[in-house]
Design a protein around this motif. Structure first.
Motif, PDB file in Angstrom:
ATOM      1  N   LEU A 223       0.852  -1.191   0.000  1.00 42.61           N
ATOM      2  CA  LEU A 223       0.000   0.000   0.000  1.00 42.61           C
ATOM      3  C   LEU A 223       0.886   1.238   0.000  1.00 42.61           C
ATOM      4  O   LEU A 223       2.103   1.146   0.042  1.00 42.61           O
ATOM      5  CB  LEU A 223      -0.906  -0.009   1.237  1.00 42.61           C
ATOM      6  CG  LEU A 223      -1.836  -1.214   1.363  1.00 42.61           C
ATOM      7  CD1 LEU A 223      -2.537  -1.181   2.713  1.00 42.61           C
ATOM      8  CD2 LEU A 223      -2.852  -1.233   0.237  1.00 42.61           C
ATOM      9  N   THR A 224       0.266   2.394  -0.037  1.00 45.87           N
ATOM     10  CA  THR A 224       1.020   3.647   0.001  1.00 45.87           C
ATOM     11  C   THR A 224       1.692   3.794   1.372  1.00 45.87           C
ATOM     12  O   THR A 224       1.018   3.687   2.398  1.00 45.87           O
ATOM     13  CB  THR A 224       0.081   4.840  -0.235  1.00 45.87           C
ATOM     14  OG1 THR A 224      -0.608   4.644  -1.461  1.00 45.87           O
ATOM     15  CG2 THR A 224       0.864   6.136  -0.275  1.00 45.87           C
ATOM     16  N   PRO A 225       3.000   4.020   1.397  1.00 42.36           N
ATOM     17  CA  PRO A 225       3.677   4.184   2.691  1.00 42.36           C
ATOM     18  C   PRO A 225       3.178   5.414   3.431  1.00 42.36           C
ATOM     19  O   PRO A 225       2.729   6.392   2.834  1.00 42.36           O
ATOM     20  CB  PRO A 225       5.143   4.356   2.308  1.00 42.36           C
ATOM     21  CG  PRO A 225       5.268   3.836   0.924  1.00 42.36           C
ATOM     22  CD  PRO A 225       3.930   4.038   0.281  1.00 42.36           C
ATOM     23  N   LEU A 226       3.239   5.341   4.740  1.00 47.06           N
ATOM     24  CA  LEU A 226       2.811   6.455   5.574  1.00 47.06           C
ATOM     25  C   LEU A 226       3.855   7.570   5.542  1.00 47.06           C
ATOM     26  O   LEU A 226       5.008   7.339   5.163  1.00 47.06           O
ATOM     27  CB  LEU A 226       2.601   5.966   7.007  1.00 47.06           C
ATOM     28  CG  LEU A 226       1.462   4.964   7.187  1.00 47.06           C
ATOM     29  CD1 LEU A 226       1.433   4.457   8.615  1.00 47.06           C
ATOM     30  CD2 LEU A 226       0.136   5.583   6.832  1.00 47.06           C
ATOM     31  N   PRO A 227       3.499   8.770   5.957  1.00 45.69           N
ATOM     32  CA  PRO A 227       4.470   9.867   5.971  1.00 45.69           C
ATOM     33  C   PRO A 227       5.603   9.606   6.972  1.00 45.69           C
ATOM     34  O   PRO A 227       5.494   8.761   7.858  1.00 45.69           O
ATOM     35  CB  PRO A 227       3.658  11.088   6.393  1.00 45.69           C
ATOM     36  CG  PRO A 227       2.275  10.648   6.599  1.00 45.69           C
ATOM     37  CD  PRO A 227       2.171   9.199   6.336  1.00 45.69           C
ATOM     38  N   THR A 228       6.659  10.362   6.824  1.00 45.63           N
ATOM     39  CA  THR A 228       7.854  10.177   7.656  1.00 45.63           C
ATOM     40  C   THR A 228       7.551  10.358   9.139  1.00 45.63           C
ATOM     41  O   THR A 228       8.156   9.689   9.979  1.00 45.63           O
ATOM     42  CB  THR A 228       8.941  11.175   7.223  1.00 45.63           C
ATOM     43  OG1 THR A 228       9.170  11.003   5.820  1.00 45.63           O
ATOM     44  CG2 THR A 228      10.226  10.944   7.970  1.00 45.63           C
ATOM     45  N   ALA A 229       6.618  11.217   9.471  1.00 40.74           N
ATOM     46  CA  ALA A 229       6.281  11.444  10.884  1.00 40.74           C
ATOM     47  C   ALA A 229       5.809  10.158  11.554  1.00 40.74           C
ATOM     48  O   ALA A 229       6.055   9.941  12.738  1.00 40.74           O
ATOM     49  CB  ALA A 229       5.220  12.527  10.991  1.00 40.74           C
ATOM     50  N   ALA A 230       5.143   9.299  10.821  1.00 39.85           N
ATOM     51  CA  ALA A 230       4.687   8.032  11.390  1.00 39.85           C
ATOM     52  C   ALA A 230       5.873   7.149  11.765  1.00 39.85           C
ATOM     53  O   ALA A 230       5.833   6.440  12.768  1.00 39.85           O
ATOM     54  CB  ALA A 230       3.783   7.314  10.396  1.00 39.85           C
ATOM     55  N   TYR A 231       6.938   7.201  10.978  1.00 39.29           N
ATOM     56  CA  TYR A 231       8.128   6.403  11.295  1.00 39.29           C
ATOM     57  C   TYR A 231       8.840   6.949  12.532  1.00 39.29           C
ATOM     58  O   TYR A 231       9.444   6.203  13.292  1.00 39.29           O
ATOM     59  CB  TYR A 231       9.080   6.358  10.103  1.00 39.29           C
ATOM     60  CG  TYR A 231       8.523   5.547   8.965  1.00 39.29           C
ATOM     61  CD1 TYR A 231       8.668   4.166   8.941  1.00 39.29           C
ATOM     62  CD2 TYR A 231       7.819   6.147   7.927  1.00 39.29           C
ATOM     63  CE1 TYR A 231       8.151   3.412   7.917  1.00 39.29           C
ATOM     64  CE2 TYR A 231       7.293   5.390   6.902  1.00 39.29           C
ATOM     65  CZ  TYR A 231       7.463   4.032   6.894  1.00 39.29           C
ATOM     66  OH  TYR A 231       6.936   3.284   5.884  1.00 39.29           O
ATOM     67  N   TRP A 232       8.765   8.248  12.728  1.00 36.48           N
ATOM     68  CA  TRP A 232       9.372   8.835  13.933  1.00 36.48           C
ATOM     69  C   TRP A 232       8.653   8.370  15.185  1.00 36.48           C
ATOM     70  O   TRP A 232       9.265   8.274  16.258  1.00 36.48           O
ATOM     71  CB  TRP A 232       9.389  10.357  13.846  1.00 36.48           C
ATOM     72  CG  TRP A 232      10.497  10.851  12.974  1.00 36.48           C
ATOM     73  CD1 TRP A 232      10.391  11.270  11.683  1.00 36.48           C
ATOM     74  CD2 TRP A 232      11.876  10.952  13.315  1.00 36.48           C
ATOM     75  NE1 TRP A 232      11.632  11.628  11.200  1.00 36.48           N
ATOM     76  CE2 TRP A 232      12.557  11.438  12.191  1.00 36.48           C
ATOM     77  CE3 TRP A 232      12.609  10.669  14.470  1.00 36.48           C
ATOM     78  CZ2 TRP A 232      13.925  11.652  12.180  1.00 36.48           C
ATOM     79  CZ3 TRP A 232      13.970  10.890  14.455  1.00 36.48           C
ATOM     80  CH2 TRP A 232      14.608  11.364  13.329  1.00 36.48           C
ATOM     81  N   LEU A 233       7.357   8.103  15.102  1.00 34.32           N
ATOM     82  CA  LEU A 233       6.628   7.585  16.259  1.00 34.32           C
ATOM     83  C   LEU A 233       7.140   6.211  16.678  1.00 34.32           C
ATOM     84  O   LEU A 233       7.010   5.824  17.836  1.00 34.32           O
ATOM     85  CB  LEU A 233       5.136   7.527  15.957  1.00 34.32           C
ATOM     86  CG  LEU A 233       4.404   8.853  15.922  1.00 34.32           C
ATOM     87  CD1 LEU A 233       2.947   8.629  15.531  1.00 34.32           C
ATOM     88  CD2 LEU A 233       4.490   9.551  17.262  1.00 34.32           C
ATOM     89  N   SER A 234       7.727   5.489  15.748  1.00 35.16           N
ATOM     90  CA  SER A 234       8.302   4.186  16.084  1.00 35.16           C
ATOM     91  C   SER A 234       9.471   4.315  17.057  1.00 35.16           C
ATOM     92  O   SER A 234       9.819   3.353  17.749  1.00 35.16           O
ATOM     93  CB  SER A 234       8.774   3.476  14.821  1.00 35.16           C
ATOM     94  OG  SER A 234       7.679   3.243  13.970  1.00 35.16           O
ATOM     95  N   MET A 235      10.055   5.503  17.118  1.00 37.08           N
ATOM     96  CA  MET A 235      11.171   5.718  18.040  1.00 37.08           C
ATOM     97  C   MET A 235      10.707   5.780  19.497  1.00 37.08           C
ATOM     98  O   MET A 235      11.535   5.866  20.404  1.00 37.08           O
ATOM     99  CB  MET A 235      11.925   6.995  17.669  1.00 37.08           C
ATOM    100  CG  MET A 235      12.604   6.915  16.316  1.00 37.08           C
ATOM    101  SD  MET A 235      13.691   5.486  16.159  1.00 37.08           S
ATOM    102  CE  MET A 235      14.975   5.920  17.290  1.00 37.08           C
ATOM    103  N   LEU A 236       9.406   5.720  19.739  1.00 43.99           N
ATOM    104  CA  LEU A 236       8.917   5.647  21.111  1.00 43.99           C
ATOM    105  C   LEU A 236       9.271   4.309  21.757  1.00 43.99           C
ATOM    106  O   LEU A 236       9.377   4.214  22.975  1.00 43.99           O
ATOM    107  CB  LEU A 236       7.401   5.853  21.148  1.00 43.99           C
ATOM    108  CG  LEU A 236       6.896   7.255  20.855  1.00 43.99           C
ATOM    109  CD1 LEU A 236       5.372   7.253  20.803  1.00 43.99           C
ATOM    110  CD2 LEU A 236       7.397   8.231  21.886  1.00 43.99           C
TER     111      LEU A 236
END
Length: 78
Positions: free
Chosen positions: A38-51
């Motif tokens: 599917l369409t990848p999510l925006p970069t901000a969503a990947y930053w949330l993974s750093m939680l």
């Protein structure tokens, strides 16, 4: 175990577990679109993974706070 420092360490561990869980959920949410093509999510969503590592670090700090408080109590009783 009713000292204030032990309660503070327990609070760090609980908060760390919650933050870790939120990071794990964010990691799953961001990687599922990649596996389903599917369409990848925006970069901000990947930053949330750093939680996830931040939560792990917070829980580790809580464990160290508890260990130091327990060591102080044991030294004061001896």
């Amino acid at each position: 175990m009713s000292s204030q420092s032990a309660d503070r360490g327990d609070a760090y561990v609980r908060a760390g577990a919650i933050v870790f869980g939120m990071g794990a959920l964010a990691t799953l949410v961001t990687f599922v679109p990649l596996f389903l093509h599917l369409t990848p999510l925006p970069t901000a969503a990947y930053w949330l993974s750093m939680l996830m590592p931040a939560g792990f670090l917070l829980a580790l700090v809580g464990l160290f706070v508890n260990a130091r408080a327990q060591k102080r109590r044991a030294a004061s009783q001896a």
